[in-house]
Design a protein around this motif. Structure first.
Motif, PDB file in Angstrom:
ATOM      1  N   TYR A 249      -9.059  -8.146  -2.701  1.00 45.11           N
ATOM      2  CA  TYR A 249      -8.222  -9.123  -2.562  1.00 45.11           C
ATOM      3  C   TYR A 249      -8.283  -9.949  -1.147  1.00 45.11           C
ATOM      4  O   TYR A 249      -7.454 -10.878  -0.688  1.00 45.11           O
TER       5      TYR A 249
ATOM      6  N   LEU B 214      -0.280  -2.321  -5.003  1.00 45.53           N
ATOM      7  CA  LEU B 214       0.123  -3.446  -5.659  1.00 45.53           C
ATOM      8  C   LEU B 214      -0.383  -4.556  -4.915  1.00 45.53           C
ATOM      9  O   LEU B 214      -0.412  -4.747  -3.742  1.00 45.53           O
TER      10      LEU B 214
ATOM     11  N   LEU C  74     -10.322  -2.273  -3.460  1.00 47.00           N
ATOM     12  CA  LEU C  74      -9.083  -3.354  -3.728  1.00 47.00           C
ATOM     13  C   LEU C  74      -8.833  -4.146  -2.589  1.00 47.00           C
ATOM     14  O   LEU C  74      -8.736  -5.220  -2.854  1.00 47.00           O
TER      15      LEU C  74
ATOM     16  N   HIS D  71      -0.012  -7.078  -9.743  1.00 46.29           N
ATOM     17  CA  HIS D  71      -1.137  -6.101 -10.163  1.00 46.29           C
ATOM     18  C   HIS D  71      -0.896  -4.694  -9.473  1.00 46.29           C
ATOM     19  O   HIS D  71      -0.780  -4.556  -8.315  1.00 46.29           O
ATOM     20  N   HIS D  72      -0.817  -3.815 -10.528  1.00 41.24           N
ATOM     21  CA  HIS D  72      -0.462  -2.481 -10.101  1.00 41.24           C
ATOM     22  C   HIS D  72      -1.453  -1.483 -10.301  1.00 41.24           C
ATOM     23  O   HIS D  72      -2.162  -1.523 -11.544  1.00 41.24           O
ATOM     24  N   ASP D  73      -2.227  -0.751  -9.312  1.00 41.69           N
ATOM     25  CA  ASP D  73      -3.304   0.085  -9.477  1.00 41.69           C
ATOM     26  C   ASP D  73      -2.554   1.443  -9.145  1.00 41.69           C
ATOM     27  O   ASP D  73      -2.621   1.831  -7.945  1.00 41.69           O
TER      28      ASP D  73
ATOM     29  N   VAL E 180      -3.566   4.576  -9.419  1.00 44.03           N
ATOM     30  CA  VAL E 180      -4.710   5.628  -8.662  1.00 44.03           C
ATOM     31  C   VAL E 180      -4.616   5.229  -7.223  1.00 44.03           C
ATOM     32  O   VAL E 180      -4.591   6.175  -6.386  1.00 44.03           O
ATOM     33  N   ALA E 181      -4.909   4.161  -6.859  1.00 45.93           N
ATOM     34  CA  ALA E 181      -4.736   3.595  -5.395  1.00 45.93           C
ATOM     35  C   ALA E 181      -3.440   3.459  -4.795  1.00 45.93           C
ATOM     36  O   ALA E 181      -3.330   3.433  -3.639  1.00 45.93           O
ATOM     37  N   ARG E 182      -2.370   3.498  -5.497  1.00 47.04           N
ATOM     38  CA  ARG E 182      -1.090   3.524  -5.005  1.00 47.04           C
ATOM     39  C   ARG E 182      -0.979   2.100  -4.366  1.00 47.04           C
ATOM     40  O   ARG E 182      -0.322   2.001  -3.456  1.00 47.04           O
TER      41      ARG E 182
ATOM     42  N   ARG F 214     -10.689   3.662  -3.909  1.00 44.25           N
ATOM     43  CA  ARG F 214     -10.237   2.528  -4.694  1.00 44.25           C
ATOM     44  C   ARG F 214      -9.384   1.588  -4.026  1.00 44.25           C
ATOM     45  O   ARG F 214      -9.309   0.326  -4.129  1.00 44.25           O
ATOM     46  N   GLU F 215      -8.407   2.290  -2.907  1.00 41.46           N
ATOM     47  CA  GLU F 215      -7.527   1.599  -2.079  1.00 41.46           C
ATOM     48  C   GLU F 215      -8.464   0.509  -1.205  1.00 41.46           C
ATOM     49  O   GLU F 215      -8.432  -0.790  -1.169  1.00 41.46           O
TER      50      GLU F 215
ATOM     51  N   THR G  59       0.762  -1.323   0.071  1.00 40.14           N
ATOM     52  CA  THR G  59      -0.064  -0.101  -0.013  1.00 40.14           C
ATOM     53  C   THR G  59       0.988   1.073  -0.017  1.00 40.14           C
ATOM     54  O   THR G  59       2.254   1.503   0.340  1.00 40.14           O
TER      55      THR G  59
END
Length: 239
Positions: free
Chosen positions: A128, A92, A124, A84-86, A88-90, A120-121, A66
């Motif tokens: 997960y 992985l 996700l 996986h890398h997002d 916007v949410a910073r 978004r964080e 995070t």
């Protein structure tokens, strides 16, 4: 890797001791907060996960990294290129594929587009951790018609995370309209007396609607984790 050889499973003496049993104890693996660590420290941690995986450990994930800026995300991807890398949410996630969803639906709603990174964080994180998730954006109280149009969806959820900055009133409004618990997530969006999310936090802690729990400012990971735990034993959507 940092100075010193790995000492046993997930330990680098004087630096790192991964909590590899947390999933069996808590139902979710340990997460790695990146922004409080140097790039070199993040690289060492990720390298240790990669080393353990190469030795045949299949019970390590999903591991969430995070608050990862570009440099720290690059360090994660260098050792775990299939993560996986997002941006916007910073965030992985490794392995990249989330677990098969179980339990009740977690909906993450946010007041405005500016709240999306934290929302978004949260989404996700819940995904997960194995919950079915949905993100609903831009339903702040400045235009109540937008919230009203999404109430049928919100009422499908086993738990709703509501992210809001500025005056932080949205969780109270949502909680007054649905039967599911609400996790209130204050964000640092705002100016002047918003005080980096302090005003939103105080509003949420003072909420008059019952059934609201409040997490720390910008703590999308904590909000998503709590919502996933609440929804864990709820029926799956449609059951």
């Amino acid at each position: 890797m940092a100075d010193g050889a790995a000492d046993g499973a997930g330990r680098i003496e004087g630096f790192l001791d991964l909590d590899l049993d947390r999933a069996s104890r808590r139902g979710a693996p340990e997460a790695v907060l990146c922004d409080a660590k140097s790039v070199e420290q993040v690289a060492a941690i990720v390298a240790e996960y990669a080393r353990l995986h190469a030795t045949g450990r299949t019970d390590l994930g999903p591991v969430l990294f995070t608050r990862a800026d570009d440099e720290r995300a690059a360090a994660v991807l260098a050792a775990l290129p299939d993560a996986h890398h997002d941006p916007v949410a910073r965030l992985l996630a490794w392995p990249a594929e989330p677990p098969a969803p179980s339990g009740g639906l977690v909906i993450v709603a946010c007041a405005g587009t500016s709240d999306l990174p934290v929302a978004r964080e949260a989404e996700l994180t819940a995904r997960y951790l194995g919950r079915p998730t949905r993100l609903i954006a831009d339903i702040g109280i400045a235009g109540l018609h937008r919230l009203q149009s999404r109430l049928p969806e919100l009422r499908e959820a086993a738990c709703v995370v509501v992210a809001a900055g500025m005056d932080g009133a949205l969780p109270t409004v949502v909680a007054g309209q649905i039967s599911a618990p609400v996790v209130a997530l204050p964000t640092s969006v705002g100016y002047g007396v918003a005080a980096g999310g302090q005003a939103a936090l105080m509003t949420m802690l003072s909420a008059c609607a019952p059934g609201i729990g409040v997490v720390n400012i910008d703590n999308g990971y904590g909000a998503g984790h709590l919502a996933a735990q609440i929804a864990r034993w709820a029926p799956a959507p449609g059951e």
